[in-house]
Design a protein around this motif. Sequence first.
Motif, PDB file in Angstrom:
ATOM      1  N   ASP A  56      13.050 -19.656 -27.824  1.00 32.75           N
ATOM      2  CA  ASP A  56      12.321 -18.534 -27.245  1.00 32.75           C
ATOM      3  C   ASP A  56      11.103 -19.065 -26.483  1.00 32.75           C
ATOM      4  OD1 ASP A  56      10.606 -16.353 -26.764  1.00 32.75           O
ATOM      5  OD2 ASP A  56      11.368 -15.273 -28.516  1.00 32.75           O
ATOM      6  N   LYS A  57      11.309 -19.232 -25.161  1.00 38.16           N
ATOM      7  CA  LYS A  57      10.309 -19.906 -24.327  1.00 38.16           C
ATOM      8  C   LYS A  57       8.912 -19.291 -24.450  1.00 38.16           C
ATOM      9  CE  LYS A  57      10.940 -22.331 -20.047  1.00 38.16           C
ATOM     10  NZ  LYS A  57      11.263 -22.196 -18.639  1.00 38.16           N
ATOM     11  N   GLU A  58       8.892 -17.966 -24.432  1.00 42.70           N
ATOM     12  CA  GLU A  58       7.618 -17.255 -24.443  1.00 42.70           C
ATOM     13  C   GLU A  58       6.828 -17.550 -25.722  1.00 42.70           C
ATOM     14  OE1 GLU A  58       6.664 -12.675 -23.980  1.00 42.70           O
ATOM     15  OE2 GLU A  58       8.238 -13.364 -22.607  1.00 42.70           O
ATOM     16  N   LYS A  59       7.528 -17.470 -26.866  1.00 45.53           N
ATOM     17  CA  LYS A  59       6.861 -17.696 -28.151  1.00 45.53           C
ATOM     18  C   LYS A  59       6.466 -19.160 -28.320  1.00 45.53           C
ATOM     19  CE  LYS A  59       8.786 -13.790 -30.639  1.00 45.53           C
ATOM     20  NZ  LYS A  59      10.081 -13.347 -31.184  1.00 45.53           N
ATOM     21  N   VAL A  60       7.337 -20.061 -27.862  1.00 44.09           N
ATOM     22  CA  VAL A  60       7.036 -21.494 -27.952  1.00 44.09           C
ATOM     23  C   VAL A  60       5.757 -21.808 -27.168  1.00 44.09           C
ATOM     24  CG1 VAL A  60       7.855 -23.803 -27.260  1.00 44.09           C
ATOM     25  CG2 VAL A  60       9.423 -22.211 -28.383  1.00 44.09           C
ATOM     26  N   GLU A  61       5.680 -21.211 -25.968  1.00 40.07           N
ATOM     27  CA  GLU A  61       4.501 -21.419 -25.115  1.00 40.07           C
ATOM     28  C   GLU A  61       3.233 -20.867 -25.763  1.00 40.07           C
ATOM     29  OE1 GLU A  61       3.876 -23.173 -22.347  1.00 40.07           O
ATOM     30  OE2 GLU A  61       5.896 -23.922 -22.786  1.00 40.07           O
ATOM     31  N   LEU A  62       3.392 -19.728 -26.433  1.00 39.37           N
ATOM     32  CA  LEU A  62       2.246 -19.085 -27.083  1.00 39.37           C
ATOM     33  C   LEU A  62       1.696 -19.994 -28.199  1.00 39.37           C
ATOM     34  CD1 LEU A  62       0.459 -16.567 -27.481  1.00 39.37           C
ATOM     35  CD2 LEU A  62       2.242 -15.615 -28.953  1.00 39.37           C
ATOM     36  N   ILE A  63       2.590 -20.538 -29.024  1.00 41.27           N
ATOM     37  CA  ILE A  63       2.177 -21.432 -30.108  1.00 41.27           C
ATOM     38  C   ILE A  63       1.442 -22.644 -29.525  1.00 41.27           C
ATOM     39  CG2 ILE A  63       3.045 -22.994 -31.934  1.00 41.27           C
ATOM     40  CD1 ILE A  63       3.264 -20.057 -32.730  1.00 41.27           C
ATOM     41  N   LYS A  64       2.009 -23.183 -28.441  1.00 41.58           N
ATOM     42  CA  LYS A  64       1.400 -24.347 -27.788  1.00 41.58           C
ATOM     43  C   LYS A  64       0.012 -24.022 -27.253  1.00 41.58           C
ATOM     44  CE  LYS A  64       4.780 -27.602 -26.136  1.00 41.58           C
ATOM     45  NZ  LYS A  64       5.810 -27.763 -25.147  1.00 41.58           N
ATOM     46  N   ARG A  65      -0.095 -22.882 -26.605  1.00 45.56           N
ATOM     47  CA  ARG A  65      -1.358 -22.501 -25.973  1.00 45.56           C
ATOM     48  C   ARG A  65      -2.462 -22.361 -27.024  1.00 45.56           C
ATOM     49  NH1 ARG A  65       0.037 -17.988 -23.107  1.00 45.56           N
ATOM     50  NH2 ARG A  65      -0.787 -16.461 -24.578  1.00 45.56           N
ATOM     51  N   VAL A  66      -2.157 -21.626 -28.092  1.00 47.67           N
ATOM     52  CA  VAL A  66      -3.147 -21.432 -29.152  1.00 47.67           C
ATOM     53  C   VAL A  66      -3.488 -22.789 -29.778  1.00 47.67           C
ATOM     54  CG1 VAL A  66      -3.600 -20.343 -31.382  1.00 47.67           C
ATOM     55  CG2 VAL A  66      -2.314 -19.105 -29.642  1.00 47.67           C
ATOM     56  N   GLY A  67      -2.449 -23.572 -30.058  1.00 46.18           N
ATOM     57  CA  GLY A  67      -2.640 -24.880 -30.688  1.00 46.18           C
ATOM     58  C   GLY A  67      -3.536 -25.778 -29.865  1.00 46.18           C
ATOM     59  N   GLU A  68      -3.265 -25.830 -28.565  1.00 48.84           N
ATOM     60  CA  GLU A  68      -4.053 -26.725 -27.714  1.00 48.84           C
ATOM     61  C   GLU A  68      -5.514 -26.290 -27.631  1.00 48.84           C
ATOM     62  OE1 GLU A  68      -1.549 -26.966 -24.250  1.00 48.84           O
ATOM     63  OE2 GLU A  68      -0.277 -28.458 -25.256  1.00 48.84           O
ATOM     64  N   ARG A  69      -5.730 -24.989 -27.626  1.00 50.30           N
ATOM     65  CA  ARG A  69      -7.129 -24.504 -27.579  1.00 50.30           C
ATOM     66  C   ARG A  69      -7.892 -24.909 -28.837  1.00 50.30           C
ATOM     67  NH1 ARG A  69      -7.368 -18.317 -25.468  1.00 50.30           N
ATOM     68  NH2 ARG A  69      -9.427 -18.385 -26.416  1.00 50.30           N
ATOM     69  N   PHE A  83       2.955 -29.268 -31.105  1.00 52.40           N
ATOM     70  CA  PHE A  83       3.088 -27.919 -31.668  1.00 52.40           C
ATOM     71  C   PHE A  83       4.523 -27.446 -31.489  1.00 52.40           C
ATOM     72  CE2 PHE A  83      -1.068 -28.678 -29.852  1.00 52.40           C
ATOM     73  CZ  PHE A  83      -1.897 -28.471 -30.936  1.00 52.40           C
ATOM     74  N   ILE A  84       5.165 -27.134 -32.598  1.00 56.09           N
ATOM     75  CA  ILE A  84       6.551 -26.668 -32.478  1.00 56.09           C
ATOM     76  C   ILE A  84       6.737 -25.329 -33.196  1.00 56.09           C
ATOM     77  CG2 ILE A  84       7.543 -28.988 -32.227  1.00 56.09           C
ATOM     78  CD1 ILE A  84       8.528 -28.567 -35.230  1.00 56.09           C
ATOM     79  N   LEU A  85       7.771 -24.624 -32.734  1.00 56.28           N
ATOM     80  CA  LEU A  85       8.155 -23.371 -33.393  1.00 56.28           C
ATOM     81  C   LEU A  85       9.565 -23.557 -33.936  1.00 56.28           C
ATOM     82  CD1 LEU A  85       7.570 -20.355 -34.023  1.00 56.28           C
ATOM     83  CD2 LEU A  85       8.562 -19.810 -31.795  1.00 56.28           C
TER      84      LEU A  85
END
Length: 255
Positions: A56-69, A83-85
Amino acid sequence: MKKLLILFSLIIFILSCATVPYSQRKSVILFSSEQEMSLGEQAFAEVLKTSRISEDKEKVELIKRVGERIAKVADQPKYKWEFILIDDNNTVNAFCLPGGKVAFYTGILPLCQDEDGIAVVMAHEIAHAIARHGAERMSQGMIAELGQNIVALAVEKKTPEARKAILTAYGLGVTVGVLLPYSRQHEYEADYIGLILMAKAGYDPNKAVEFWQRMLKLQEGKTTIPEFLSTHPNDKNRIENIKKHLPEALKYYNP
Ligand SMILES: [Zn+2]
């Protein structure tokens, strides 16, 4: 001879003293952060081997974005963040291994509700890792059970036992089937550090109160509780503790 032994133990103790960021608490950890990180990477490789990564590209990206911040403000230049989902709706859990390997299970996302909720869990788990709680717990267990020479050897040789110990120490029962709860002290400390990290990363720390209230509600009246809750004992005191630290965390919050 006895005096020598005491002196020797004292030296080991002093050499293995670490200071937890933000709380400034002194902890005794019997191995270096390099050894710990290397074990974390191996443990993560094992998790990757046995898990299905979400597509799920959208959710994977969300986890990454929060993680990187949050990683940006965690100030761990040696960490190699990832960061993985994991696609597993039945596992309500998330973790951060030493060295910055973070995994969320899709099962915890409904409880997080949105980006802020993900930030609460992310900051809390990263806080456990940078405070080296798993390593401290491993050290305590090993002092009790084995004696430090054997520990050092096990960690040095990176035996399967050492890898298992680190997975277990970070509340991860995937490969070992055993879940150890973090101590109350570790939980309160991770809540406190997590609040500051999320605030520094631009997430409203008030959201942590809402998240743990949702958790408390979920827990009520349940006989079987999900992994995340069994390793994260939750009660009203926990929420009170978070509220107590909110004013300090809010000083870092600059949306
Ligand atoms: Zn925790």
